[in-house]
Each structure stands twice: as structure tokens, then as C-alpha cells.
Design a protein around this motif. Sequence first.
Motif, PDB file in Angstrom:
ATOM      1  N   LEU A  22       0.830  -1.197   0.000  1.00 54.17           N
ATOM      2  CA  LEU A  22       0.000   0.000   0.000  1.00 54.17           C
ATOM      3  C   LEU A  22       0.867   1.251   0.000  1.00 54.17           C
ATOM      4  CD1 LEU A  22      -2.931  -0.636   2.513  1.00 54.17           C
ATOM      5  CD2 LEU A  22      -3.001  -0.697   0.023  1.00 54.17           C
ATOM      6  N   HIS A  23       0.508   2.212  -0.847  1.00 59.18           N
ATOM      7  CA  HIS A  23       1.108   3.543  -0.809  1.00 59.18           C
ATOM      8  C   HIS A  23       0.069   4.464  -0.171  1.00 59.18           C
ATOM      9  CE1 HIS A  23       4.524   2.771  -3.693  1.00 59.18           C
ATOM     10  NE2 HIS A  23       3.750   1.709  -3.890  1.00 59.18           N
ATOM     11  N   LEU A  24       0.371   4.949   1.023  1.00 61.83           N
ATOM     12  CA  LEU A  24      -0.560   5.843   1.690  1.00 61.83           C
ATOM     13  C   LEU A  24      -0.387   7.271   1.187  1.00 61.83           C
ATOM     14  CD1 LEU A  24      -0.430   4.552   5.377  1.00 61.83           C
ATOM     15  CD2 LEU A  24      -1.762   3.697   3.438  1.00 61.83           C
ATOM     16  N   VAL A  25      -1.364   8.090   1.469  1.00 58.46           N
ATOM     17  CA  VAL A  25      -1.349   9.483   1.022  1.00 58.46           C
ATOM     18  C   VAL A  25      -0.122  10.209   1.547  1.00 58.46           C
ATOM     19  CG1 VAL A  25      -2.596  11.673   1.127  1.00 58.46           C
ATOM     20  CG2 VAL A  25      -3.862   9.532   0.843  1.00 58.46           C
ATOM     21  N   ASN A  26       0.315   9.857   2.759  1.00 57.44           N
ATOM     22  CA  ASN A  26       1.467  10.530   3.366  1.00 57.44           C
ATOM     23  C   ASN A  26       2.803   9.977   2.894  1.00 57.44           C
ATOM     24  OD1 ASN A  26       1.660   8.067   4.642  1.00 57.44           O
ATOM     25  ND2 ASN A  26       1.202   8.836   6.693  1.00 57.44           N
ATOM     26  N   GLY A  27       2.779   9.002   1.951  1.00 58.61           N
ATOM     27  CA  GLY A  27       4.012   8.422   1.432  1.00 58.61           C
ATOM     28  C   GLY A  27       4.459   7.159   2.128  1.00 58.61           C
ATOM     29  N   GLN A  28       3.807   6.785   3.227  1.00 55.06           N
ATOM     30  CA  GLN A  28       4.161   5.579   3.961  1.00 55.06           C
ATOM     31  C   GLN A  28       3.823   4.337   3.144  1.00 55.06           C
ATOM     32  OE1 GLN A  28       5.621   5.177   7.034  1.00 55.06           O
ATOM     33  NE2 GLN A  28       5.572   2.974   6.646  1.00 55.06           N
ATOM     34  N   LEU A  29       4.692   3.331   3.198  1.00 51.21           N
ATOM     35  CA  LEU A  29       4.453   2.049   2.541  1.00 51.21           C
ATOM     36  C   LEU A  29       4.041   1.027   3.591  1.00 51.21           C
ATOM     37  CD1 LEU A  29       7.517   1.881   0.102  1.00 51.21           C
ATOM     38  CD2 LEU A  29       5.200   2.676  -0.366  1.00 51.21           C
ATOM     39  N   VAL A  30       2.964   0.292   3.333  1.00 53.07           N
ATOM     40  CA  VAL A  30       2.438  -0.707   4.267  1.00 53.07           C
ATOM     41  C   VAL A  30       2.253  -2.030   3.517  1.00 53.07           C
ATOM     42  CG1 VAL A  30       0.500  -1.352   5.746  1.00 53.07           C
ATOM     43  CG2 VAL A  30       1.268   1.023   5.668  1.00 53.07           C
ATOM     44  N   PRO A  31       2.776  -3.139   4.045  1.00 57.21           N
ATOM     45  CA  PRO A  31       2.613  -4.419   3.352  1.00 57.21           C
ATOM     46  C   PRO A  31       1.188  -4.955   3.456  1.00 57.21           C
ATOM     47  CG  PRO A  31       3.707  -4.746   5.457  1.00 57.21           C
ATOM     48  CD  PRO A  31       3.581  -3.258   5.266  1.00 57.21           C
ATOM     49  N   VAL A  32       0.766  -5.665   2.421  1.00 58.00           N
ATOM     50  CA  VAL A  32      -0.540  -6.313   2.385  1.00 58.00           C
ATOM     51  C   VAL A  32      -0.317  -7.798   2.100  1.00 58.00           C
ATOM     52  CG1 VAL A  32      -2.813  -6.425   1.289  1.00 58.00           C
ATOM     53  CG2 VAL A  32      -1.625  -4.223   1.495  1.00 58.00           C
ATOM     54  N   SER A  33      -0.764  -8.666   2.991  1.00 54.06           N
ATOM     55  CA  SER A  33      -0.611 -10.097   2.773  1.00 54.06           C
ATOM     56  C   SER A  33      -1.768 -10.623   1.929  1.00 54.06           C
ATOM     57  CB  SER A  33      -0.553 -10.844   4.111  1.00 54.06           C
ATOM     58  OG  SER A  33      -1.764 -10.675   4.824  1.00 54.06           O
ATOM     59  N   ARG A  34      -1.537 -11.745   1.251  1.00 50.65           N
ATOM     60  CA  ARG A  34      -2.557 -12.338   0.386  1.00 50.65           C
ATOM     61  C   ARG A  34      -3.842 -12.636   1.150  1.00 50.65           C
ATOM     62  NH1 ARG A  34       1.106 -16.970  -2.261  1.00 50.65           N
ATOM     63  NH2 ARG A  34       2.164 -16.646  -0.273  1.00 50.65           N
ATOM     64  N   ARG A  35      -3.700 -12.958   2.427  1.00 50.72           N
ATOM     65  CA  ARG A  35      -4.864 -13.306   3.237  1.00 50.72           C
ATOM     66  C   ARG A  35      -5.868 -12.165   3.306  1.00 50.72           C
ATOM     67  NH1 ARG A  35      -4.532 -14.737   9.714  1.00 50.72           N
ATOM     68  NH2 ARG A  35      -6.790 -14.841  10.096  1.00 50.72           N
ATOM     69  N   TYR A  36      -5.382 -10.914   3.308  1.00 48.59           N
ATOM     70  CA  TYR A  36      -6.268  -9.767   3.478  1.00 48.59           C
ATOM     71  C   TYR A  36      -6.441  -8.956   2.190  1.00 48.59           C
ATOM     72  CZ  TYR A  36      -5.412 -10.721   8.432  1.00 48.59           C
ATOM     73  OH  TYR A  36      -5.306 -11.312   9.662  1.00 48.59           O
ATOM     74  N   ARG A  37      -5.783  -9.339   1.109  1.00 42.91           N
ATOM     75  CA  ARG A  37      -5.797  -8.521  -0.107  1.00 42.91           C
ATOM     76  C   ARG A  37      -7.195  -8.382  -0.711  1.00 42.91           C
ATOM     77  NH1 ARG A  37      -2.530 -11.109  -4.815  1.00 42.91           N
ATOM     78  NH2 ARG A  37      -4.342 -12.485  -4.591  1.00 42.91           N
ATOM     79  N   ASP A  38      -7.906  -9.488  -0.850  1.00 47.02           N
ATOM     80  CA  ASP A  38      -9.238  -9.439  -1.461  1.00 47.02           C
ATOM     81  C   ASP A  38     -10.215  -8.623  -0.622  1.00 47.02           C
ATOM     82  OD1 ASP A  38      -8.286 -10.979  -3.522  1.00 47.02           O
ATOM     83  OD2 ASP A  38      -9.002 -12.883  -2.679  1.00 47.02           O
ATOM     84  N   GLN A  39     -10.105  -8.760   0.707  1.00 44.73           N
ATOM     85  CA  GLN A  39     -10.979  -7.992   1.596  1.00 44.73           C
ATOM     86  C   GLN A  39     -10.715  -6.496   1.445  1.00 44.73           C
ATOM     87  OE1 GLN A  39     -10.528  -8.979   5.749  1.00 44.73           O
ATOM     88  NE2 GLN A  39     -11.776  -7.246   6.433  1.00 44.73           N
ATOM     89  N   LEU A  40      -9.458  -6.124   1.281  1.00 40.73           N
ATOM     90  CA  LEU A  40      -9.111  -4.722   1.100  1.00 40.73           C
ATOM     91  C   LEU A  40      -9.703  -4.184  -0.196  1.00 40.73           C
ATOM     92  CD1 LEU A  40      -7.480  -2.141   1.703  1.00 40.73           C
ATOM     93  CD2 LEU A  40      -5.529  -3.234   0.564  1.00 40.73           C
ATOM     94  N   ARG A  41      -9.562  -4.933  -1.266  1.00 41.45           N
ATOM     95  CA  ARG A  41     -10.089  -4.480  -2.552  1.00 41.45           C
ATOM     96  C   ARG A  41     -11.604  -4.363  -2.517  1.00 41.45           C
ATOM     97  NH1 ARG A  41      -6.338  -8.183  -6.629  1.00 41.45           N
ATOM     98  NH2 ARG A  41      -4.500  -6.835  -6.570  1.00 41.45           N
ATOM     99  N   ALA A  42     -12.256  -5.291  -1.811  1.00 37.72           N
ATOM    100  CA  ALA A  42     -13.717  -5.259  -1.726  1.00 37.72           C
ATOM    101  C   ALA A  42     -14.199  -4.012  -1.006  1.00 37.72           C
ATOM    102  CB  ALA A  42     -14.229  -6.507  -1.036  1.00 37.72           C
ATOM    103  N   GLN A  43     -13.435  -3.574   0.015  1.00 34.66           N
ATOM    104  CA  GLN A  43     -13.839  -2.399   0.776  1.00 34.66           C
ATOM    105  C   GLN A  43     -13.482  -1.107   0.053  1.00 34.66           C
ATOM    106  OE1 GLN A  43     -12.708  -4.139   5.080  1.00 34.66           O
ATOM    107  NE2 GLN A  43     -13.827  -2.215   5.150  1.00 34.66           N
ATOM    108  N   LEU A  44     -12.418  -1.137  -0.731  1.00 34.35           N
ATOM    109  CA  LEU A  44     -12.029   0.056  -1.479  1.00 34.35           C
ATOM    110  C   LEU A  44     -12.942   0.273  -2.679  1.00 34.35           C
ATOM    111  CD1 LEU A  44      -8.128  -0.122  -1.445  1.00 34.35           C
ATOM    112  CD2 LEU A  44      -9.537   1.597  -0.333  1.00 34.35           C
ATOM    113  N   VAL A  45     -13.358  -0.859  -3.310  1.00 31.17           N
ATOM    114  CA  VAL A  45     -14.231  -0.771  -4.486  1.00 31.17           C
ATOM    115  C   VAL A  45     -15.465  -1.619  -4.218  1.00 31.17           C
ATOM    116  CG1 VAL A  45     -14.387  -0.994  -6.996  1.00 31.17           C
ATOM    117  CG2 VAL A  45     -12.166  -0.593  -5.911  1.00 31.17           C
ATOM    118  N   PRO A  46     -16.427  -1.132  -3.449  1.00 28.77           N
ATOM    119  CA  PRO A  46     -17.603  -1.920  -3.101  1.00 28.77           C
ATOM    120  C   PRO A  46     -18.423  -2.241  -4.333  1.00 28.77           C
ATOM    121  CG  PRO A  46     -17.909   0.372  -2.455  1.00 28.77           C
ATOM    122  CD  PRO A  46     -16.486   0.241  -2.887  1.00 28.77           C
ATOM    123  N   ALA A  47     -19.079  -3.415  -4.303  1.00 34.32           N
ATOM    124  CA  ALA A  47     -19.890  -3.853  -5.466  1.00 34.32           C
ATOM    125  C   ALA A  47     -21.121  -2.986  -5.592  1.00 34.32           C
ATOM    126  CB  ALA A  47     -20.253  -5.302  -5.283  1.00 34.32           C
TER     127      ALA A  47
END
Length: 285
Positions: A260-285
Motif C-alpha cells: 500500500l502507498h498511503l497518502v502521506n508516502g508511507q508504505l504498508v505491506p498487504v498479505s494475500r490473506r487480506y488482499r481481497d478484503q481490502l479491494r472489496a472495501q475500497l471498491v464496493p460492489a
Amino acid sequence: MTVQMYLARRRRFEVGFWALFFIVQWLVQFTVAYLDHQRWESTFQSWEFLVWEGSSILVIAILFPMILVWDHRFPLCKGEVRRNLFLHLLFTLPWSLLHVVGMVAMRSVIYYLDGGSYNFGNWAVEFFYEYLKDFRTYAALLSSVYLYRFLLMRMQGEARMLESPDEGEPVEPVERPERLLVKKLGKEFLVNVRDIEWVEAAGNYVNLHLGDRIYPLRDTMTKLLKRLDPESFVRVHRSYIVRLDSVAEIEPLESGDARLHLVNGQLVPVSRRYRDQLRAQLVPA
């Protein structure tokens, strides 16, 4: 330098401090040993004292991260002090053994390169002597780490969730508080939960990142996530939670994980376990 400026470069300062600490220890111990050599007119050469003290300090410096790893696994926290303290006491034995074996091996190589040989003496007697010193060294290093953490926490402020008042109705839903109570150098003030950009696990605490400010909160990632608004916060890694509004970009990685690239420039790792959940919340159906 402010506390926040220090925290932004914390790892570099910590590595630099401990490197300088061990170098000073080496020089001090060598000086003491050398002066004793001059006083008692021993048959050893001056460089031997430098090698003896240097090899011991260098191996301790190499093994120092093992103390931090062991403490991370078995912290001396409330409710587990007795058990984990006993485990630390047990760990001093293999830690000391590694120290002795490492410094003897290093000395043997140096003496061999000089055309001689190094004699450690009777292993049973010498190891017992070295273990007594290593026990004190282990205790001193671990105590220094806890003292440093305490002072750092006092300077940056420790947060806690607001709780139900003793009397009357709460000013907000306690299950999902909008504010955190922060204690810093004897003062208390409130910070807004909506200002939290990301959260990082740190032993018995989680570090709340609000811009350039960091507040430790004594809680677990799982318990904290239950009290945060699921429409605003999402877990992206076993050690990270982010606020959705703080996400600027998702960078896929070849491993199947993401970054993840945050607005403030911070980098945060995303594991495969949570990747789909993150995308679902960022782009809701």
C-alpha cells in the motif's frame, strides 16, 4: 530535535546508539585490562588484551538482537511476568554458551593467523566464570531496553480507549469510541480516531500513527479492530491496519502479496490473506 523527529529516524538512532555503546565498552574494558597488565607486569602482550575484550564485546553485540527477539516472544508484561522471567533465566544459558564459543573461536583464529595458539583453559571452570558475567550482562541489557521503552513511551504519550463513566450516560458509544485518551508527561488530552492513518503491532502494544505523531496503545490488533469502524478501517496484514481514506495506491507484487502507498508516502505491506478484503472495501460492489 522533537520526539516526532526522533521517532521518524528511530531505528537509525537506536542502531547508532548501540553500536557506539559497544565500542565504548570495548575501549573501557581494554583500558582497564591494559592498566592491570602494566601494574602487575604480566607476560601477555598489549594486543592480546585488545583481542580478548574486543572478541567478547563483538560477539555480545552480534547476539544482542537475540535478546530482543526472545523478549518479543516472551515479554515481561502483566500477568506473564513470572513465567516469562523464568524463560529469560533459562535463555541466559544457551545465550552465554553461544557467546563463549563465539569469542573463543574468534580468538583462536586471530592467534592462529599470528602464528600461535589460544588456550581457553579448563572449559568447565572458565565457562562457569563467563556465565556469571554473561548473566549480569544479559540482565543489564534487558533492563536497559525496558528503561528505554518506558522513557520513550513517557515522552510520546500512551493512548487508551475511553471507557464508560462511573455515573451517567457515556458521551459517545463506548463500543466504538470516536476519541482516545492520551497520557503524556503527566498530562491528558483527547485525539480523534478519524485522524488515525495506520496502525502497527508492536509487542504488547499497537502503535497508532496520526500524521507525524505516534501513540502506543496497550491492546491487540484483533481487539482494536473490533472497536474501530469497519467502514473506515481494514486489516491488511497480521501486523497492520489502515484507514481506507489514507490509501492512495495498491501495488501488486509477484509473490501474490501487495504494497500500500498511503497518502502521506508511507508504505504498508498487504498479505494475500487480506488482499481481497481490502479491494472489496475500497471498491464496493
